[in-house]
Each structure stands twice: as C-alpha cells, then as structure tokens.
Design a protein around this motif. Structure first.
Motif, PDB file in Angstrom:
ATOM      1  N   CYS A 349      57.843  54.151 -34.761  1.00 39.00           N
ATOM      2  CA  CYS A 349      58.641  53.213 -35.593  1.00 39.00           C
ATOM      3  C   CYS A 349      58.316  53.826 -36.790  1.00 39.00           C
ATOM      4  O   CYS A 349      57.070  53.810 -37.411  1.00 39.00           O
ATOM      5  N   VAL A 350      59.394  53.936 -37.722  1.00 36.90           N
ATOM      6  CA  VAL A 350      59.077  54.397 -39.312  1.00 36.90           C
ATOM      7  C   VAL A 350      60.068  53.538 -40.318  1.00 36.90           C
ATOM      8  O   VAL A 350      60.694  52.660 -39.717  1.00 36.90           O
ATOM      9  N   PRO A 351      59.637  53.621 -41.472  1.00 40.98           N
ATOM     10  CA  PRO A 351      60.484  52.916 -42.471  1.00 40.98           C
ATOM     11  C   PRO A 351      61.866  53.317 -42.084  1.00 40.98           C
ATOM     12  O   PRO A 351      62.221  54.459 -41.951  1.00 40.98           O
ATOM     13  N   ILE A 352      62.710  52.648 -42.326  1.00 39.30           N
ATOM     14  CA  ILE A 352      64.283  52.733 -42.085  1.00 39.30           C
ATOM     15  C   ILE A 352      64.867  53.839 -42.512  1.00 39.30           C
ATOM     16  O   ILE A 352      65.550  54.660 -42.198  1.00 39.30           O
ATOM     17  N   ASN A 383      62.618  51.964 -34.997  1.00 36.01           N
ATOM     18  CA  ASN A 383      61.922  52.146 -33.672  1.00 36.01           C
ATOM     19  C   ASN A 383      62.749  52.933 -32.903  1.00 36.01           C
ATOM     20  O   ASN A 383      63.904  52.449 -32.791  1.00 36.01           O
ATOM     21  N   ALA A 412      55.895  60.675 -37.562  1.00 35.93           N
ATOM     22  CA  ALA A 412      55.886  59.296 -37.891  1.00 35.93           C
ATOM     23  C   ALA A 412      55.072  58.793 -38.895  1.00 35.93           C
ATOM     24  O   ALA A 412      55.122  57.970 -39.736  1.00 35.93           O
ATOM     25  N   GLY A 416      55.021  57.304 -43.066  1.00 38.61           N
ATOM     26  CA  GLY A 416      54.658  55.840 -43.240  1.00 38.61           C
ATOM     27  C   GLY A 416      54.919  54.861 -42.053  1.00 38.61           C
ATOM     28  O   GLY A 416      54.808  53.747 -42.307  1.00 38.61           O
ATOM     29  N   GLY A 417      54.935  55.593 -41.014  1.00 37.51           N
ATOM     30  CA  GLY A 417      55.355  54.744 -39.535  1.00 37.51           C
ATOM     31  C   GLY A 417      54.121  54.621 -38.884  1.00 37.51           C
ATOM     32  O   GLY A 417      53.078  54.660 -39.424  1.00 37.51           O
ATOM     33  N   THR A 418      54.171  54.242 -37.746  1.00 38.53           N
ATOM     34  CA  THR A 418      53.170  53.916 -36.645  1.00 38.53           C
ATOM     35  C   THR A 418      53.549  54.504 -35.444  1.00 38.53           C
ATOM     36  O   THR A 418      54.615  54.834 -35.010  1.00 38.53           O
TER      37      THR A 418
ATOM     38  N   ASP B 112      64.154  50.631 -47.762  1.00 36.53           N
ATOM     39  CA  ASP B 112      63.417  49.964 -46.895  1.00 36.53           C
ATOM     40  C   ASP B 112      62.914  48.547 -47.069  1.00 36.53           C
ATOM     41  O   ASP B 112      62.526  47.891 -46.232  1.00 36.53           O
ATOM     42  N   ARG B 187      51.161  49.274 -41.806  1.00 37.97           N
ATOM     43  CA  ARG B 187      51.683  50.244 -42.195  1.00 37.97           C
ATOM     44  C   ARG B 187      53.288  49.876 -42.750  1.00 37.97           C
ATOM     45  O   ARG B 187      53.395  48.624 -42.579  1.00 37.97           O
ATOM     46  N   ARG B 188      54.076  50.572 -43.518  1.00 40.55           N
ATOM     47  CA  ARG B 188      55.257  50.170 -43.953  1.00 40.55           C
ATOM     48  C   ARG B 188      56.217  50.023 -42.798  1.00 40.55           C
ATOM     49  O   ARG B 188      57.369  49.379 -42.855  1.00 40.55           O
ATOM     50  N   ALA B 189      55.903  50.345 -41.543  1.00 40.49           N
ATOM     51  CA  ALA B 189      56.906  50.237 -40.426  1.00 40.49           C
ATOM     52  C   ALA B 189      57.150  48.690 -40.250  1.00 40.49           C
ATOM     53  O   ALA B 189      56.313  47.967 -40.306  1.00 40.49           O
ATOM     54  N   LYS B 191      57.616  47.004 -37.471  1.00 42.73           N
ATOM     55  CA  LYS B 191      56.863  46.352 -36.480  1.00 42.73           C
ATOM     56  C   LYS B 191      55.556  47.761 -35.846  1.00 42.73           C
ATOM     57  O   LYS B 191      55.987  48.903 -36.128  1.00 42.73           O
ATOM     58  N   SER B 192      54.965  47.324 -35.071  1.00 45.89           N
ATOM     59  CA  SER B 192      53.901  48.192 -34.752  1.00 45.89           C
ATOM     60  C   SER B 192      53.022  47.511 -33.444  1.00 45.89           C
ATOM     61  O   SER B 192      52.949  46.232 -33.580  1.00 45.89           O
TER      62      SER B 192
END
Lengths: 467, 467
Positions: A349-352, A383, A412, A416-418, B112, B187-189, B191-192
């Motif tokens: 999942c990453v910032p959009i 995501n 990811a 900045g994602g997870t 974002d 994180r910035r995502a 959801k995680s």
C-alpha cells in the motif's frame, strides 16, 4: 505447499494429556486435522500444530491458555484458515485453538449501529444474520473469513475506501491473555480518551498478544440506493489517475477497484463474465438516489478525461452481487488459470500519488522476470495485490516470485508505503517489517514481551525469534 | 486554582545544570514561567515543574530526554497548556519541555491529502497555512490547541461525527522515547497491516510513552458546499432523539451539536447572539450543493417530528464562522457567567441510544445538587460536556461538583460508555480509568513499564503511582 519438519515443544505430551482430559473428542491429534490447521491458503511452507482443540466458549479458551501457559506450550488461534502469510501455522509446534464453533452473534444493538460477535462468526454469516435490521458490516476480504481472524490481521477489502478497515470498525474486544486472564478492552462508546488504545493494539497483532473471544463491531445502514459499474480504460495510468482524482475530489465513493487486463481475462474465464480485456475499474456508489446519480456522473466525467469508456452499470441487485463475487473470486480465477500451480498472494500500500508509478514499475518487473501475476487492487486506498503464479515444476519460478515480491516491497517502502496493506506479516513478511519500521520494531517487541513474557502466543510470527 | 506543595526529583539540580549549559536562556526557572507551565485551564490543583526548556528541534528534545533519562528526572511535554485534566502539571516535579516553538508545517502532500507538522503547530495555524490548497484539517477541540497536544490527548471536537477524532486522523509520528532514541511510527500509506499499531498506541497516551516531535495528519477537501443551521426544540429529549435518528438514518452530517437552554443563554450573553433560550442543535452539512440541500431537508423532517422548529440557516461564511466561534467559546461564556468562579470541565461518552437518558439524569443531578453546569455536546458521537461552575467562596461547592462528576461518570459507565470522550484522564480521571477498564488497566501499565521502565515520561498521569 511444502511441509516443514516438525518441531515439538518440551512439554507437549503433558499439555496434550491435560487438555485431552478436559476436551475429550474435541481435541484431535489426527494428521488430517493438524494439516488442515497448519496450512493456510498461501504458498508458505506449512508447520503443523501438535494438536487441535475445538473450543466452544471463552471459558474453554481460558482453560487451554492456562494449561499451555503452565507448560509454556505455544498457542495458535484458528478461525477459517484463510490468511495469506502463514499466520496459522505452528513453526514451534503447540496447540491450535480452533474457535470456529464459537460462532454466535451475541448482541445486535440496532440503535447504536453495533454488534457483539464471537470470533468464529464469518463476515457473510454476520451479514445474513443482520440483514433484516437494514444494517450491514462492510469489511470484506476476499475469503469468507472469521471476524476473529479479520480482527487479528487488521483486514480490509473493497469497502475500506469509504468505511475503513478493521482498525476503524472494532469498538471493543474480549480477550484471553497469555497468563490466562479474561479481560475486556474498549467500550461500546464511539470514542474515548480514557487510557491507552488497547483495542487498536490487539487489532492486527496476529494472535501474538492473546486470543480474541468476543468482538464488538460498528455497523452501517444499508444505503437507500447503490449503483455499481465497470469502466474499461485504454491505459493503466488512465485507470489509476481516475482513482486518484476521484479521491482528491472528495466523492464519497464506496468501492473503487482496479483489475489489470491480465486479471480481467482471468476473471472472465472463471466467473463467466464478458468484460473487455482491458485495465478496468469496478466502482460502487452508496447514498440517496440523487446522491448516487450525482456521484456517478462526477466520476464518469473524471474517467472520460482519463481515457475511460462509458460506465457499464449493473442495475439489478443480483447482477451487482455477481460482479462483486467475481471480484472476490479473483484469486481463485488465477488459480484456475494455471492448473496445479501454486499461488503466492502479496500486497503493498502506497500514498495514492505514487500508486501509478508503483503499479507500472511492478508490471515491468513481472515482464522482466517472466512471471504470471495478475494485479488487482483496492486502489482507492493506494493498496494493490499481486497473485504470483508459481510453477511447481520450474525450480527457478519460486525464486523469481520471491525476487518480484522483494522488488515490489522495496519500491513501496521507498515511496512512503507499507509492506502490507491488509494481508499482515505472519511468517512471510518478517524481514520487510524490520525494513519498514526500523528502530520502532524494538517498541513492538517490548510490548510483546510485556504482555506475553513467555512468548507462547503465536510465537515466531511478525517478529521472528524474539531473543 | 490551588498550588500544590512542590516535589523535587532527587537529581534535579544536576539535570538543570546540564540543561542550562546547552539551552542557556531557553531554560527558565522563573516562577512565572513555571506557573504558566504547571497550570492548565482546568480546576485541578497546579504542580509546577522545576524548570522549563524551550526546545526548537527534535534533536533538542532528544538532548533533554537523554539528560533527564540519565538522572531519572520527570519530563512533561507542553504545547499550549489548554488541556483540561491536569495533563501538563508536574506532580513529581521535573522538566517541562515546551515545544511551542517547534511550529513549522514541514510538508503538505496535496495529492495524498496529508500533511507533516511539528508538534507546536496549532489547529488554526495549520488551517490558515493550507487554506490555498483547498484542503482542511477538521479536528477542532474548543481551544486553539497544538497538534502535539491534540495527538497526546486523542482530541476530537465538533467535526468528529463525520471526520473522526485524532485516533482516525494521525497517520504517522516521530517520537523521542524515554531512552532518548528518535523513531518513526507508522507510514504515510492510508492503511497497513504491518505489525502493531504503535501510532494508535501513542495517540492518547498523554505524554506517558514519549515526546511527539512530528505528526503526519490526514486532510480533507474543503466541501463544495457547506450549510449551517440552528434548530430550537421544545424538549431536550426531542433534540437528542433528532440526533439519534439522524445518525441512524445514515445522513453524513458534518456537525451536530447540542447546547442546553442554560448554555444557550450563556452563549447569547457572551457571543452577542440572540438565539431562543431553548435546547438547541447547531448543525452543519457538507457536500455538493444538491447533497447539502437533500441532507438538510432530511434532518429538518426528523427534527420537525421531534418538536424542533424550522432551521435558521446561516448563509454567509462569516456568519457560519461566528456561529461556530460562539459554540467553541461556550466554556468562556460560562466563565463570564459567574465572574471569579472556577470552571470544572468534564465529559463522558455513551452509546447513542442511551444519550437522552444520560443527559436527562445528569440535568436532574445538577438541580438536586444546586449547581450551575451548562451542557454542551458533540452529541452525534454520544459525547457531552458539563462545565460545572465552582464558587470559590462556598466550601461545599467543590464537593458538590465532585459528586456531580462522580455520578455522571458512574452512569456513563453503567450505560456502556466511557469516563471521557475527548478530554483524557490526566490527573483528574485516574480513579474512573480503573473503574472503566478494570483488569485491562494492568495491560496498559505493562506497556507503560515496557516502554518507559524508569517512569520518567509524565509520571503520575493516567495511572497514578505505578508501583
């Protein structure tokens, strides 16, 4: 799926003997039962528990924990076995506590839009049960998972963009802690500033802090109107940019899902759909009649600007159900695509704003690594999922799959994602957890040690070895 | 507000000497400065810190923590000092770390819908800063509090019914832990499912787990249309039932606030409004023009069924701002009502179906105890506040106020609610925390000990003595 060599905890015989005396036939050491409880639907190596206990009440779960605690025997909770990262396997052996028979809806509070359930209730069962109230529970991972398991893995699904994930929708819990105490976490009030948020700590803790025996969930009114549509795009960028602009515009969209062309082809075959084989969005709008119409028009305008075709609306409820069932069956569709192949499901999942970049680079990797890996995603949250198909007869295939996963997760994190939006860590993403959280994993480990000092609750998961 | 006898930690002189060498003029031991940092705006007894350090960076906060950790000297973080349960006082002495100069907005990620801020940024400052982007940050406790403080107390406000509280809106944190390490949580995502939710653990931990040095927040698009209205009711039940039915109907109302007749009278005087002196709802609708109109019509219909009058709409933006400013100034209006009297602000939150019962019984208590205590509430969440006015010249008044608070909290707990919806525990609600959470407070304490073994982070708060 490979079967790992068995590991047995030191006092497993005494543990089983004591449990047998209490549970009789509801304790099983049969190979088939242990296999069913040690293998999830993932591609991870299976580890079987030494025995499985079918608990029927919180008091029984407490009994199991008390006995295991005395012998420091590992305990692994089991709901439906549909998790994807080896969560239910028993790498250190021990007792699998199957809570699927704890499947009662205990209390429906219609006026407060909440419900209290036992952990073995599945999401579909819950929605059947409350249908007459005009309420529904929105969280929908692909499988008909148990609410206990969904709580433990912080599950989400197609509705999360509007209704949130398990994180936002679990109000309170009853748990049995590692020392065998039964306790309640949280309250039915919608918000609270009273002390540490233990509910949120247990949500997503993957059975490593205690066994969940009751869950209080938020419910929502079934919207007055719902409309679902598919929309095919000339390019993947166009589809992803439509998602981004929709979210930014503040349209309260209920579902916005991406299937890449490969995935659409697979879904067409498996679910007997006849969608154009293009990168496609599945959309759903909730609200009043007028608001649904307005939302759909706004998103259609955005889609058209991005090379999307006209929305194909499903107007009947059954048609809508069929469309979403096809979406939920995407993984099975992929499995059917390559008979006999394994299936490695992974998600990030990453910032959009980085979503298009991340998906496109991943598609390049898939081609470069010569893999079959359809993409599907809850793209409204940033995501997305890969189902990497693994040929058991090609010894390099698993390695290439591993490389693809590595690259996708690294990308990811860089964006900045997870490392996982909704599948969890389990056994499969331990190294990525450390890469993602760095220093702060030490706080998680400190919490784990404080609450489960003997490390009997689902040991080996999330963190790997704790010493 | 009374001033408690000073307590000094054993190595306070060495701590101050080391800090002075680094911070020079930015360390103060002046009585006025210490008083300003030991007294919040509540009625709690004040406890002054031994010194105040004005930190200007994360590295400086780390320095303070490292020195204090070495001497086991208590550390209390300070933002704007607007908390209500004694959160910023120093019952065991020690160092107040004032982060109000760490007031930079570090990063606005428009695409974002998120923003990274330092802890001293206030909510109004943030909204000013981002106004040109078309985005806004919705959480609005009455005071212009710091984002760090709002995070620490899990603050909410009038928009929570639609946009959630700090719990739902903090995506990530940077913190300095009790052992002086700087780490990033979350994180910035969006959801995680990667590991324990440390962000949610720190949100609402009231400075007892570490010092927050950066916060990543969710933002929202400023709605295309907004309409606000007041609606006066014949009875309190009618107003509360309107709220309940509105929530149940699924109208995505942005704000729905109750002011009882006493509070309306007080607001009229202070904010020069001319509202009918009746139990009144303040409402706000967000969406497209069409959707706002539709929402308002639906809620008007519900209100009319419950004895509510016609909505009085504020059509101009300035008028709307003035209306909400008056709502936010309710506490000050009450203070002005009784010149020289103290003000004891308290809040509870209950499942919404029990809200009318809880408020009405509390009103009866106010009359029975012969107190002045206007009621105002974020009733869409089941959350309401009392401002109990305390006559300093009447020795029984404080006791009666205490009795009122006791009864209200006991009732809220009995109804499945919480002892505080948004003010937090601090020093004021410790006994209620134990009443509410029972056994599970032991888990909170275990977490606290694991993360802050020497109990230097805001000691005495939330739990009282830890040994």
């Amino acid at each position: 799926m490979a079967l790992a060599a068995a590991v047995h905890p030191p006092h497993i015989d005494e543990t089983i003997a004591e449990l047998k005396a209490i549970f009789g036939d509801r304790l099983s050491t049969a190979a088939a039962v242990r296999e069913q409880h040690g293998k999830d639907i993932s591609y991870h190596e299976a580890h079987l528990p030494d025995a499985v206990v079918f608990a029927e009440s919180t008091a029984e779960v407490q009994k199991v924990v008390q006995i295991c605690a005395r012998y420091r025997t590992p305990i692994i909770a089991f709901g439906t076995g549909t998790s994807l990262e080896g969560h239910i396997s028993a790498p250190q052996g021990g007792i699998s506590v199957d809570v699927s028979r704890m499947n009662q809806v205990l209390q429906v509070n219609e006026a407060d839009l909440d419900v209290v359930v036992q952990p073995g209730v599945t999401r579909k069962q819950l929605n059947e049960y409350i249908r007459a109230t005009g309420l529904f529970f929105p969280i929908d991972p692909g499988a008909d998972a148990s609410i206990g398991g969904m709580t433990s893995t912080r599950a989400s699904g197609t509705n999360a963009v509007r209704y949130g994930t398990m994180r936002e929708n679990v109000l309170a819990l009853q748990v049995v802690t590692a020392d065998g105490r039964i306790m309640r976490l949280g309250r039915r009030a919608r918000k609270s500033a009273a002390g540490y948020d233990l509910v949120k700590l247990f949500v997503g803790s993957e059975g490593t802090l205690g066994i969940i025996t009751e869950i209080t969930l938020r419910l929502y009114g079934i919207p007055e109107a719902m409309a679902a549509a598919t929309c095919a795009f000339e390019s993947l960028e166009g589809a992803v940019n439509t998602v981004i602009q929709t979210i930014q515009s503040g349209v309260p969209i209920a579902r916005i899902e991406l299937l890449d062309d490969i995935q659409v082809d697979s879904v067409n075959r498996y679910s007997k759909m006849s969608l154009p084989v293009k990168n496609t969005l599945f959309l759903e709008f909730h609200g009043t009649e007028a608001s649904v119409k307005e939302q759909a028009e706004m998103v259609q305008a955005i889609a058209s600007d991005n090379g999307g075709g006209s929305f194909a609306f499903t107007t009947q409820a059954e048609e809508r159900t069929r469309m979403w069932q096809a979406r939920h069956d995407a993984a099975w569709a992929n499995k059917a695509l390559k008979a006999g192949w394994g299936m490695w499901a992974t998600d990030v999942c990453v910032p959009i704003s980085r979503l298009a970049e991340c998906i496109l680079a991943t598609k390049n990797d898939i081609v470069a690594l010569d893999l079959v890996a359809p993409i599907v995603g809850h793209v409204g949250d940033g995501n997305f999922h890969l189902t990497i198909m693994v040929d058991p007869d090609d010894p390099t295939c698993l390695k290439r799959a591993d490389a693809l996963n590595d690259r996708m997760v690294a990308r990811a994190l860089e964006l900045g994602g997870t490392c996982t939006g909704e599948h969890g860590v389990g056994l499969g993403k331990i190294k990525y957890l450390y890469a993602e959280h760095g220093e702060s994993v030490s706080l998680m480990r400190a919490v784990k040690r404080a609450i489960d000092p003997d490390n009997i609750m689902n040991p080996g998961k999330i963190f790997g070895p704790l010493n």
